[in-house]
Design an enzyme around this catalytic site. Structure first.
Site, PDB file in Angstrom:
ATOM      1  N   GLN A 194       0.828  -1.215   0.000  1.00 26.61           N
ATOM      2  CA  GLN A 194       0.000   0.000   0.000  1.00 26.61           C
ATOM      3  C   GLN A 194       0.858   1.258   0.000  1.00 26.61           C
ATOM      4  O   GLN A 194       0.676   2.160  -0.824  1.00 26.61           O
ATOM      5  CB  GLN A 194      -0.891   0.023   1.247  1.00 26.61           C
ATOM      6  CG  GLN A 194      -1.964  -1.039   1.314  1.00 26.61           C
ATOM      7  CD  GLN A 194      -2.924  -0.761   2.458  1.00 26.61           C
ATOM      8  OE1 GLN A 194      -3.819   0.088   2.344  1.00 26.61           O
ATOM      9  NE2 GLN A 194      -2.737  -1.446   3.569  1.00 26.61           N
ATOM     10  N   LEU A 195       1.804   1.328   0.930  1.00 23.13           N
ATOM     11  CA  LEU A 195       2.647   2.507   1.027  1.00 23.13           C
ATOM     12  C   LEU A 195       3.586   2.610  -0.169  1.00 23.13           C
ATOM     13  O   LEU A 195       3.797   3.704  -0.704  1.00 23.13           O
ATOM     14  CB  LEU A 195       3.443   2.470   2.328  1.00 23.13           C
ATOM     15  CG  LEU A 195       4.435   3.611   2.555  1.00 23.13           C
ATOM     16  CD1 LEU A 195       3.754   4.968   2.434  1.00 23.13           C
ATOM     17  CD2 LEU A 195       5.100   3.465   3.917  1.00 23.13           C
TER      18      LEU A 195
ATOM     19  N   ASP B  34      15.743  -9.439  -2.427  1.00 22.52           N
ATOM     20  CA  ASP B  34      15.608 -10.115  -1.136  1.00 22.52           C
ATOM     21  C   ASP B  34      16.325  -9.272  -0.092  1.00 22.52           C
ATOM     22  O   ASP B  34      17.551  -9.269  -0.019  1.00 22.52           O
ATOM     23  CB  ASP B  34      16.222 -11.520  -1.222  1.00 22.52           C
ATOM     24  CG  ASP B  34      16.120 -12.283   0.094  1.00 22.52           C
ATOM     25  OD1 ASP B  34      15.576 -11.728   1.072  1.00 22.52           O
ATOM     26  OD2 ASP B  34      16.598 -13.440   0.135  1.00 22.52           O
ATOM     27  N   ILE B  35      15.563  -8.532   0.701  1.00 21.93           N
ATOM     28  CA  ILE B  35      16.181  -7.617   1.663  1.00 21.93           C
ATOM     29  C   ILE B  35      16.808  -8.355   2.838  1.00 21.93           C
ATOM     30  O   ILE B  35      17.473  -7.721   3.677  1.00 21.93           O
ATOM     31  CB  ILE B  35      15.180  -6.561   2.167  1.00 21.93           C
ATOM     32  CG1 ILE B  35      13.972  -7.215   2.850  1.00 21.93           C
ATOM     33  CG2 ILE B  35      14.744  -5.643   1.031  1.00 21.93           C
ATOM     34  CD1 ILE B  35      13.033  -6.207   3.515  1.00 21.93           C
TER      35      ILE B  35
ATOM     36  N   TYR C  11       4.353  -9.625  16.038  1.00 22.35           N
ATOM     37  CA  TYR C  11       4.506  -8.577  15.032  1.00 22.35           C
ATOM     38  C   TYR C  11       5.112  -7.324  15.657  1.00 22.35           C
ATOM     39  O   TYR C  11       6.104  -6.774  15.156  1.00 22.35           O
ATOM     40  CB  TYR C  11       3.154  -8.252  14.401  1.00 22.35           C
ATOM     41  CG  TYR C  11       3.151  -6.978  13.588  1.00 22.35           C
ATOM     42  CD1 TYR C  11       3.825  -6.899  12.378  1.00 22.35           C
ATOM     43  CD2 TYR C  11       2.474  -5.842  14.041  1.00 22.35           C
ATOM     44  CE1 TYR C  11       3.832  -5.724  11.631  1.00 22.35           C
ATOM     45  CE2 TYR C  11       2.472  -4.672  13.308  1.00 22.35           C
ATOM     46  CZ  TYR C  11       3.155  -4.609  12.107  1.00 22.35           C
ATOM     47  OH  TYR C  11       3.165  -3.445  11.387  1.00 22.35           O
TER      48      TYR C  11
END
Length: 292
Positions: free
Chosen positions: A11-12, A37-38, A126
């Site tokens: 979304q961002l 791939d971070i 999370y």
């Protein structure tokens, strides 16, 4: 300015692309999990060396709050470890890192809006992994801008606004949690905030650190849903609003615990001239987009 965006298809990320496309003289590259791939240190270093951006905005995150409870290792890898990798790479490259975090780093026991310096104590996997990410970013680079936000919605992807619009069309009655309070935030406004904050930091008008950016009016999920439906009816997206039953969170158990109160105090950014998100205006825009 050359901007590099991770989480480009979220979304961002999509809203950031919309804003950057109209900035004359700037260019950007938006990457997602399929193109970078971070969690791969070598891949991140190679991307920075190849593109040579002036700033990296990390909009990538593991955001499946309930799934994270049983998928902690993956959530930690994306939300925490990858954030540290990006921070170290940005420090080495000498560029700013703008990193997006969450209101879920707080436990929700407060009764007044949380300020940036208030004690953190996440009540979910999370939230804990996002907090770990904040710590790694802070330790990994001196040029960091951490922006905590909340209850994100937009015209892109799946979010609460779209879900409530769909359910409102399908059902005559809905039960919605009314004892969890927060600030809805339009992703387009977050994008604008990040861009402005980065430019201010570049020009020495904003310091590295943590900032809060969220909606200008705190609500609970029930009242947010009522606003969504009322606006949708006024636009002809629904023939009538369903009856809304206000229920406690305990009546709708989820794997992850949510903070009962996660309202963010945005006065630090407001003092820099960046006002909180007018989420009702954002909601109007999103519903206009849906109706097109």
């Amino acid at each position: 300015m050359k901007w590099l965006i991770t989480g480009g298809n979220g979304q961002l990320g999509r809203c950031l692309q919309d804003r950057l496309q109209v900035r004359s003289g700037d260019e950007f590259r938006a990457l997602d999990a399929d193109t970078l791939d971070i969690t791969d240190e070598a891949a991140v270093a190679a991307e920075l060396a190849s593109y040579q951006p002036d700033v990296l905005i990390n909009a990538a995150a593991y955001t499946a709050v309930d799934k994270a409870e049983s998928d902690e290792a993956v959530a930690a890898r994306v939300n925490a470890d990858a954030s540290g990798i990006l921070a170290a790479a940005c420090e080495k490259a000498g560029i700013w890192l703008a990193h997006v975090s969450t209101d879920y780093v707080f436990d929700g026991s407060a009764s007044i809006a949380y300020r940036e310096e208030d004690p953190v104590s996440p009540c979910s996997v999370y939230g804990a992994t996002k907090l770990d990410g904040e710590k790694l970013v802070t330790a990994g680079t001196s040029r960091h801008l951490i922006v905590r936000t909340a209850w994100v919605f937009s015209e892109y992807g799946n979010n609460f606004v779209k879900t409530m619009l769909r359910l409102g069309r399908e059902r005559d009655k809905l039960s919605v949690v009314a004892d969890q309070f927060g600030c809805p935030t339009y992703a387009g406004d977050i994008a604008d905030c990040l861009i402005r904050l980065v430019l201010m930091a570049r020009d020495g008008k904003a310091e590295a650190g943590i900032y809060h950016f969220a909606g200008d009016l705190a609500v609970n999920w029930w009242s947010f849903t009522r606003e969504i439906h009322a606006m949708a009816v006024s636009k002809g997206l629904m023939s009538k609003a369903p009856a809304l039953e206000a229920i406690p969170g305990s009546a709708y158990p989820t794997p992850a615990k949510r903070p009962a109160f996660s309202v963010l105090d945005c006065s630090k950014l407001n003092a820099l001239g960046i006002a909180p998100s007018d989420w009702r205006s954002g909601l109007n825009h999103v519903l206009n987009t849906v109706s097109e």
